[in-house]
Design an enzyme around this catalytic site. Structure first.
Site, PDB file in Angstrom:
ATOM      1  N   GLY A 226      34.904 -11.453  -1.007  1.00 57.38           N
ATOM      2  CA  GLY A 226      34.587 -12.611  -0.166  1.00 57.38           C
ATOM      3  C   GLY A 226      35.430 -13.801  -0.558  1.00 57.38           C
ATOM      4  O   GLY A 226      36.406 -13.670  -1.296  1.00 57.38           O
ATOM      5  N   ASN A 227      35.069 -14.963  -0.066  1.00 61.52           N
ATOM      6  CA  ASN A 227      35.765 -16.178  -0.471  1.00 61.52           C
ATOM      7  C   ASN A 227      34.770 -17.331  -0.522  1.00 61.52           C
ATOM      8  O   ASN A 227      33.607 -17.176  -0.156  1.00 61.52           O
ATOM      9  CB  ASN A 227      36.953 -16.470   0.447  1.00 61.52           C
TER      10      ASN A 227
END
Ligand code: CTP
Length: 423
Positions: free
Chosen positions: A214-215
């Site tokens: 993810g980020n």
């Protein structure tokens, strides 16, 4: 603005003052609004009158202050209802933590909450309080509730507070609040009927049922853009990735947590929309294969093959002109912002690109503020300072709306309008 004095000429504005040490700044606010031509009435909570006397405001406005919910005016009308009905805008500055709670709950406890509750005019709220109070989850939830009612919040600023501490909670400076009022009138309805798609937040690419790539994207910038478009009258579809902020009301929300579901959602809603703003942080890579069961730790190392995800906005950029919306991308860069943004604009076939710096002291990710530079084919178009994300969103829409309109013929047929959007 070339002529700022007249920008509020004839506008009826009620300034609501609550009991905070920052009440003295409301005096400057009232004066500035008056200088710009507004007819200003002041409503005060009882505790506000302890900080600044009503006579101060009456001397500036030459109008009676309303500080009692039971007050009748000269025609024996209920004063706060008269004000509420006549108002073109209600500006509450300073708003205390207590007043935010009262407004969020819809309670009427004093002349200020009475005017806000009774008025159908847009409401701007500028909070001022101790940093701990502002960041308390209850206050944040109340502010969020007010945003949901369509109130604009002029975020408090960082600075020294009455407590002697330094933190976020200081009332925005009067010119900043006046700016919010001017923008309210300048832009109200300027996107009426315009169909806007905004993507926001990050994507999660599954590795197995519990893990993902993810980020850090919070979705704050994209949500601010969607809310600002909604408040200007656009019909908004928000393609929402993984976000740490509440989904806005009054917009169609389509959840899309992976790059692939986001692609589907954008490709479904973009054709025929007028404007697409791709603020989402889409993962560039995904595991080639997500394991169906949880990967167990067995002491050996683990290699995951990542394959590139399709570039969603570039696909929209290649759509036929009849259906391709006006396209705005974001460029999140840690280095060489201008060169990288220009390359992305060109390679992805965009109309505008919003460049922001990630990492380091100006990191935009997750922050409530952002410093952006907008680029068109001709280079940098803006030189904006660090601003709260909602203010960035408002400025973006000023620019986008102008550019989008300029790209259309004067009296377009629907087909002509669409064809012209591609420069
Ligand atoms: N974008 C997209 N689809 C992707 C990746 C990015 O639509 N698979 C969009 C983003 O929403 C943004 C723009 O493309 O509007 C630029 O995203 P950014 O992450 O800055 O650039 P990338 O093209 O991913 O390049 P890089 O990560 O190498 O800088």
């Amino acid at each position: 603005m070339t002529d700022s004095r007249g920008t509020l000429a004839g506008r009826r504005i009620v300034v609501g003052v609550a009991g905070s040490i920052a009440a003295y700044k409301a005096v400057a606010l009232v004066r500035l609004l008056g200088e710009r031509g507004a007819v200003v009435d002041v409503a005060m909570t009882p505790s506000a009158t302890q900080f600044v006397g009503p006579l101060t405001f009456e001397s500036l406005t030459h109008r009676p202050v309303v500080d009692d919910v039971l007050e009748l005016d000269a025609d024996q009308q209920i004063a706060h209802i008269e004000l509420a009905e006549a108002a073109d805008a209600v500006v509450i500055a300073p708003a205390t933590a207590n007043l935010l709670a009262v407004l969020a709950a819809g309670l009427v406890q004093d002349a200020v909450s009475a005017v806000a509750c009774a008025s159908r005019a847009p409401v701007i709220v500028a909070p001022a309080m101790d940093a701990g109070m502002w960041t308390h989850p209850a206050t944040q939830r109340n502010a969020e509730t007010l945003r949901g009612y369509g109130y604009r919040i002029v975020e408090p600023e960082v600075g020294s507070l009455a407590s002697g501490l330094t933190g976020v909670g200081r009332l925005a400076e009067p010119p900043t609040i006046v700016d919010a009022v001017e923008r309210l009138f300048a832009r109200a309805g300027d996107l009426d009927g315009v169909r806007v798609v905004v993507s926001a937040g990050g994507t999660r690419e599954p590795i197995d049922p519990v893990r993902f790539i993810g980020n850090r994207s919070s979705g704050k910038m994209g949500v601010a853009i969607a809310e600002a478009a909604r408040d200007r009258g656009a019909s908004v579809t928000l393609v929402a990735g993984v976000m740490s902020v509440t989904q806005p009301r009054g917009v169609e929300v389509v959840d899309a947590t992976t790059a692939s579901t986001m692609r589907e959602a954008v490709l479904r809603h973009a054709p025929g929309a007028d404007i697409l703003v791709m603020a989402a942080a889409v993962s560039d890579f995904a595991p080639q294969r997500a394991s169906g069961s949880k990967i167990k730790r067995d002491g050996s190392s683990l290699a995951i093959t990542l394959v590139p995800n399709p570039d969603i906005i570039a696909e929209v950029g290649e759509m036929p002109e009849e259906v391709r919306p006006f396209l705005i991308g974001f460029a999140a860069e840690s280095d060489d912002l201008e060169a990288n943004a220009a390359a992305k604009l060109r390679d992805k076939g965009l109309d505008l690109i919003v460049g922001n710096v990630v990492g380091g002291p100006f990191d935009a990710i997750g922050s409530d503020e952002n410093k952006v530079t907008v680029f068109g084919a001709e280079g940098a178009l803006t030189d904006w300072p660090m601003l709260p994300k909602r203010q960035v969103a408002e400025r973006l829409w000023d620019l986008i709306a102008d550019r989008w309109r300029a790209a259309r013929p004067a009296e377009p047929s629907e087909g002509q309008a669409r064809r012209s959007r591609r420069r």
